[in-house]
Scaffold this motif. Structure first.
Motif, PDB file in Angstrom:
ATOM      1  N   HIS A 228     -36.444 -25.141-109.671  1.00 21.28           N
ATOM      2  CA  HIS A 228     -36.007 -24.171-108.660  1.00 21.28           C
ATOM      3  C   HIS A 228     -35.181 -23.063-109.296  1.00 21.28           C
ATOM      4  CE1 HIS A 228     -33.167 -22.680-105.556  1.00 21.28           C
ATOM      5  NE2 HIS A 228     -34.199 -22.811-104.733  1.00 21.28           N
ATOM      6  N   ASN A 229     -34.267 -23.408-110.173  1.00 22.87           N
ATOM      7  CA  ASN A 229     -33.411 -22.401-110.820  1.00 22.87           C
ATOM      8  C   ASN A 229     -34.220 -21.471-111.716  1.00 22.87           C
ATOM      9  OD1 ASN A 229     -31.232 -23.537-109.541  1.00 22.87           O
ATOM     10  ND2 ASN A 229     -30.441 -24.611-111.340  1.00 22.87           N
ATOM     11  N   ILE A 234     -31.919 -18.431-111.565  1.00 23.52           N
ATOM     12  CA  ILE A 234     -30.537 -18.837-111.301  1.00 23.52           C
ATOM     13  C   ILE A 234     -29.967 -19.458-112.574  1.00 23.52           C
ATOM     14  CG2 ILE A 234     -29.026 -20.331-109.935  1.00 23.52           C
ATOM     15  CD1 ILE A 234     -31.116 -20.189-107.703  1.00 23.52           C
ATOM     16  N   ALA A 236     -27.805 -21.691-114.994  1.00 16.26           N
ATOM     17  CA  ALA A 236     -27.270 -23.043-114.896  1.00 16.26           C
ATOM     18  C   ALA A 236     -25.743 -23.000-114.810  1.00 16.26           C
ATOM     19  CB  ALA A 236     -27.699 -23.874-116.102  1.00 16.26           C
TER      20      ALA A 236
END
Length: 567
Positions: A228-229, A234, A236
């Motif tokens: 998803h990241n 996105i 970490a």
């Protein structure tokens, strides 16, 4: 297909609630062992010769390693560094090891009569080994607790986090409730005070297996979060660094929660360890059933903690909920401290009210921590809170045991089987068994109400019926002798004088120097007014810090009064 990739595993209700139930069983088993000795104080004193101070010593051992050696803090750092899977399995295995040692210490006869000199005091080897096992278990269960808390934040942040924490606490407290209500019947049924601990050991082994099963779901969740990241670019989250500890301990809001936690739990968990004795001593409840009344407290929290957690998720008002809970705790312990309020119906009502207070504070307190501390620091933050809490869980039971022995000891009560009758000049002991007078040859086993007493060598020159003997302090005159009028044809009469040697309370001596069975059941009598006032004092201090936390929330904007669910 893209929509499937976009979601993480925790978005699935079945996945996140299923994971919660699996790890909750491990905590259920841990909470059972934590309170398994609470109803057994009398049996431990009668069967294996512990006194009130030794019982307090063992129960206080829970926090030895966590507090003095900092194992709980180390466990939190390991959790943030090594992750949930490693820490969860390791802590579950430690619980099993500590329980196994505690069970061996209580059931073995190899330590009988052995005393060890440790630092400045002498302690029975059996008591010391049981305490050591409990201390090891305490490390495991506390680290497991912070691990499960971080698991819930991981799966439920932005969702039903307070409800999930409330349900986990409810399942865990079901273990407390079952321990309080079932450990004494188990011990009496098997005629072995160690059997409830063995039962715990079996459950903890199953709990270890349950946590191992959970690790597979956790690994899948990490993979889905990474995907998803990556899909949404996105970054970490930063990894935990040792300097984060300084950030935690300089956070005033964290300190208010930590102090509120230790005060609140010090007013409840140590109380439960003495609640069965309180029911017997103050409210006159039969020892066999006395554990059922305090067991109502955790049963009540099974319903109310998730309920209040759900309210916090949807409506907020976390700091206000904690204030109301502290007020209820003060009220209950203050009522328990009033000597003339001794109806068992009142005891039931007060325990139910305490259960509501016991639900309110944790339902709002634990979900408030992630609002004050970043996720990467949660393991250490929780462990530091639990470390502060352990000062109370370690010190308060020992304090109450010392207070009882030093200031609250009243005397001893001896229950002499079903009663004894000898006719004038008759040197053959007789006893009442099932409403009939029968001759017995000492020693003889008499069974009454599922408890067995050994009778030996009793005779005197008066017709006598003795049901109970109370001696207060060093008095040589029995107090509160209770003649039983249910037996026809037996007149009331003057009773023989008994003395109880305080240092050898398993022996009863008549005024003529005759010895009555050393196996006669003997229990200490305590006045619980002072201990209950101490517990009420903890509640007052908890109320103060709940108000301070609410003020800090207004200053810093943590959102403790705001809902948890993000629409």
């Amino acid at each position: 297909m893209t929509e499937q990739i976009r979601k993480v595993l925790s978005d699935s209700k079945a996945a996140r609630w299923g994971a919660l139930l699996v790890v909750s069983f491990t905590m259920f088993a841990g909470y059972y062992l934590a309170d398994v000795l609470a109803p057994l104080q009398g049996l431990l004193e009668n069967q294996i010769g512990w006194n009130g101070e030794e019982y307090g010593f063992v129960t206080s051992a829970y926090g030895w390693f966590n507090v003095f050696l900092g194992f709980l803090i180390i466990g939190g750092i390991i959790l943030d560094k090594m992750g949930i899977r490693f820490t969860g399995v390791a802590s579950s295995a430690i619980m099993v090891a500590g329980t196994a040692l505690k069970y061996w210490a209580v059931q073995t006869h190899s330590l009988d009569g052995i005393n060890w000199h440790i630092l400045f005091w002498d302690v029975k080897a059996q008591v010391m080994m049981a305490a050591l096992g409990y201390a090891i278990f305490g490390v495991g269960v506390e680290v497991a607790g912070i691990t499960v808390s971080k698991i819930i934040v991981k799966w439920f942040k932005g969702k039903e986090m307070a409800l999930a924490m409330g349900l986990q606490l409810s399942i865990a407290r079901l273990g407390t409730a079952l321990a309080i209500s079932t450990s004494l019947p188990l011990a009496l049924y098997f005629r072995d005070v160690s059997m409830p601990i063995l039962f715990c050991l079996i459950m903890l082994c199953i709990g270890l297996i349950a946590f191992i099963i959970y690790t597979f779901s956790d690994k899948k969740l990490d993979a889905s979060i990474a995907t998803h990241n990556e899909l949404h670019n996105i970054a970490a989250e930063e990894e935990f660094r040792m300097k984060d500890i300084l950030k935690i301990i300089t956070n005033k809001g964290w300190w208010y929660i930590a102090i509120l936690c230790v005060l609140f739990y010090s007013a409840v968990f140590p109380f439960l360890k003495y609640a069965t004795s309180l029911m017997v001593n103050k409210f006159g409840v039969d020892e066999y059933w006395a554990g059922l009344i305090p067991s109502l407290l955790p049963y009540g929290t099974i319903l109310f903690t998730p309920l209040f957690g759900g309210i916090y998720d949807k409506k907020g008002k976390g700091a206000t909920i904690m204030i109301i809970g502290a007020l209820l705790i003060i009220f209950v312990h203050a009522m328990f401290s009033i000597p003339f309020l001794n109806s068992y119906l009142l005891a039931i009502l007060l325990v139910l009210v305490l259960g509501v207070g016991f639900s309110l504070v944790p339902s709002a307190m634990w979900p408030s921590v992630p609002k004050i501390v970043p996720d990467r620091q949660l393991g250490t933050a929780f462990s530091l809170i639990f470390w502060v809490q352990n000062w109370g869980l370690m010190g308060v039971p020992d304090l109450i045991g010392w207070v009882l022995n030093k200031y609250c000891f009243v005397g001893y009560v001896a229950i002499l089987g079903a009663g004894f009758i000898t006719q004038q000049g008759d040197m053959v002991p007789k006893a009442i068994v099932n409403n009939k007078v029968v001759e017995i040859n000492a020693p003889t086993m008499l069974t009454r109400n599922d408890s067995t007493y050994t009778i030996s060598g009793f005779s005197h020159n008066q017709k006598t019926e003795i049901v109970s003997v109370y001696t207060l302090g060093n008095d040589t005159i029995p107090k509160g002798l209770i003649p039983n009028s249910n037996f026809s044809g037996i007149d009331k009469f003057d009773l023989p004088v008994f003395t109880v040697e305080k240092k050898n309370v398993d022996a009863f001596i008549t005024s003529k120097g005759e010895r009555i069975s050393k196996y006669t059941k003997v229990s200490p009598l305590y006045n619980y007014t002072l201990p209950m006032m101490i517990f009420a004092g903890f509640g007052l201090l908890a109320l103060l810090f709940a108000f301070l936390l609410k003020i800090e929330d207004k200053k810093k904007g943590y959102g403790l009064e705001s809902p948890n669910i993000i629409e």
